[in-house]
Design a protein around this motif. Structure first.
Motif, PDB file in Angstrom:
ATOM      1  N   ALA A 136       0.479  -4.452  -1.638  1.00  0.00           N
ATOM      2  CA  ALA A 136      -0.123  -5.614  -2.309  1.00  0.00           C
ATOM      3  C   ALA A 136       0.923  -6.681  -2.601  1.00  0.00           C
ATOM      4  O   ALA A 136       0.662  -7.887  -2.465  1.00  0.00           O
ATOM      5  N   ALA A 137       2.124  -6.261  -2.985  1.00  0.00           N
ATOM      6  CA  ALA A 137       3.199  -7.216  -3.244  1.00  0.00           C
ATOM      7  C   ALA A 137       3.632  -7.898  -1.955  1.00  0.00           C
ATOM      8  O   ALA A 137       3.919  -9.110  -1.936  1.00  0.00           O
ATOM      9  N   SER A 169      -0.440  -3.264  -9.837  1.00  0.00           N
ATOM     10  CA  SER A 169      -1.857  -3.009  -9.549  1.00  0.00           C
ATOM     11  C   SER A 169      -2.087  -2.359  -8.187  1.00  0.00           C
ATOM     12  O   SER A 169      -2.891  -1.431  -8.065  1.00  0.00           O
ATOM     13  N   GLY A 170      -1.393  -2.840  -7.141  1.00  0.00           N
ATOM     14  CA  GLY A 170      -1.669  -2.351  -5.791  1.00  0.00           C
ATOM     15  C   GLY A 170      -0.490  -1.755  -5.075  1.00  0.00           C
ATOM     16  O   GLY A 170      -0.620  -1.366  -3.900  1.00  0.00           O
ATOM     17  N   GLU A 209       1.734  -8.483   0.580  1.00  0.00           N
ATOM     18  CA  GLU A 209       0.674  -9.422   0.941  1.00  0.00           C
ATOM     19  C   GLU A 209       0.825 -10.744   0.176  1.00  0.00           C
ATOM     20  O   GLU A 209       0.571 -11.828   0.720  1.00  0.00           O
ATOM     21  N   VAL A 210       1.257 -10.667  -1.070  1.00  0.00           N
ATOM     22  CA  VAL A 210       1.515 -11.891  -1.846  1.00  0.00           C
ATOM     23  C   VAL A 210       2.622 -12.707  -1.194  1.00  0.00           C
ATOM     24  O   VAL A 210       2.534 -13.936  -1.090  1.00  0.00           O
ATOM     25  N   ASP A 267       3.589 -12.998  -9.795  1.00  0.00           N
ATOM     26  CA  ASP A 267       2.535 -12.501  -8.904  1.00  0.00           C
ATOM     27  C   ASP A 267       2.966 -11.205  -8.215  1.00  0.00           C
ATOM     28  O   ASP A 267       2.151 -10.274  -8.065  1.00  0.00           O
ATOM     29  N   VAL A 268       4.215 -11.156  -7.774  1.00  0.00           N
ATOM     30  CA  VAL A 268       4.709  -9.942  -7.116  1.00  0.00           C
ATOM     31  C   VAL A 268       4.746  -8.776  -8.092  1.00  0.00           C
ATOM     32  O   VAL A 268       4.375  -7.635  -7.754  1.00  0.00           O
ATOM     33  N   ASP A 273       2.860  -8.374 -10.769  1.00  0.00           N
ATOM     34  CA  ASP A 273       1.481  -7.947 -11.029  1.00  0.00           C
ATOM     35  C   ASP A 273       0.923  -7.152  -9.858  1.00  0.00           C
ATOM     36  O   ASP A 273       0.201  -6.158 -10.050  1.00  0.00           O
ATOM     37  N   ALA A 274       1.261  -7.588  -8.641  1.00  0.00           N
ATOM     38  CA  ALA A 274       0.776  -6.869  -7.461  1.00  0.00           C
ATOM     39  C   ALA A 274       1.398  -5.489  -7.353  1.00  0.00           C
ATOM     40  O   ALA A 274       0.739  -4.526  -6.940  1.00  0.00           O
TER      41      ALA A 274
END
Length: 257
Positions: free
Chosen positions: A113-114, A108-109, A116-117, A101-102, A104-105
């Motif tokens: 964004a990472a 992408s962001g 925030e995950v 998830d990190v 991907d974040a």
């Protein structure tokens, strides 16, 4: 403070339940003695006690002195062990999913964004990731130092209060042995006072003395099982933290290129 209150609450619940069980066992024993004195029956077969009834009976025969202290060691040790087990289970994170998830974040962001995950994920691995990402805007070496330093902090949180369990593991059999030694001294005092070596004179005292050792060893065995489980759980989480930290530094190095 919240953990201390939870430990005290668990200890009070266990102590209250044990006290009620002991009181009920004592009342049952006293009632049985009175009934047996009022209605003697030589032909009646002896009633076989279950495991719990036999355990309660032996505990009462051991005396309230050392047996109560040994029981307190068991209650406090179990309270701390249960609190640690709950905390460690809540600290366990699916690190593979979090890492994906990190990553991907990040793609992408970006860093925010990472981060925030990581904010939305519980556990020490997510906290370490957040500290590394928080310093990722600067030098990669600063992020690596932050990960290592905060990993040590999280390890200390995982190992908190575990030393108390090892203390109770060592203390319970020591108290049992001390009760045995004191009981043997009292038994020899009776022999000296009577001036004669009669088995019936000292058998009761020696039995009571040995019961303290038995219960001390039982408490140590029970707490040792919980202690080994907690240590194994901590080692598993720490290894997961180290592997995830290496993965995070690799992700950040690729992201900065």
């Amino acid at each position: 403070m919240k953990r201390l209150c939870s430990i005290l609450a668990i200890a009070c619940i266990m102590a209250f339940g044990t006290a009620n069980a002991t009181a009920n066992a004592a009342m049952t024993t006293a009632t049985t003695v009175v009934l047996s004195q009022d209605e003697p029956s030589a032909d009646a077969p002896a009633e076989e006690l279950g495991f719990h009834q036999e355990l309660k009976k032996r505990f009462i025969e051991g005396g309230p002195g050392f047996m109560g202290i040994v029981l307190l060691c068991l209650i406090l040790g179990l309270a701390i062990a249960i609190e640690r087990i709950i905390f460690l289970n809540l600290s366990t994170t699916n690190s593979k999913k979090l890492t994906q998830d990190v990553e991907d974040a990040l793609q992408s962001g970006g860093i925010e964004a990472a981060k925030e995950v990581c904010r939305n994920t519980k556990g020490p691995v997510a906290s370490i990731f957040y500290q590394g990402l928080d310093r990722a805007d600067g030098d990669l070496e600063a992020a690596e130092k932050a990960v290592v330093a905060y990993g040590g902090v999280q390890m200390g949180q995982l190992e908190k209060n575990v030393s108390w369990i090892s203390l109770f593991i060592a203390l319970a059999p020591m108290l049992g042995f001390m009760g045995t030694v004191i009981g043997m001294i009292q038994a020899f005092d009776k022999i000296e006072a009577a001036g004669d070596m009669q088995p019936s004179l000292v058998a009761g005292g020696i039995k009571v003395a040995l019961l303290t050792t038995v219960f001390g060893l039982i408490v140590a065995i029970i707490l040792q099982i919980f202690y080994n489980y907690i240590i194994a759980k901590i080692d598993s989480i720490v290894n997961d933290m180290e592997d995830s930290s290496i993965t995070l530094i690799d992700m950040l190095s690729k992201y900065k290129k």
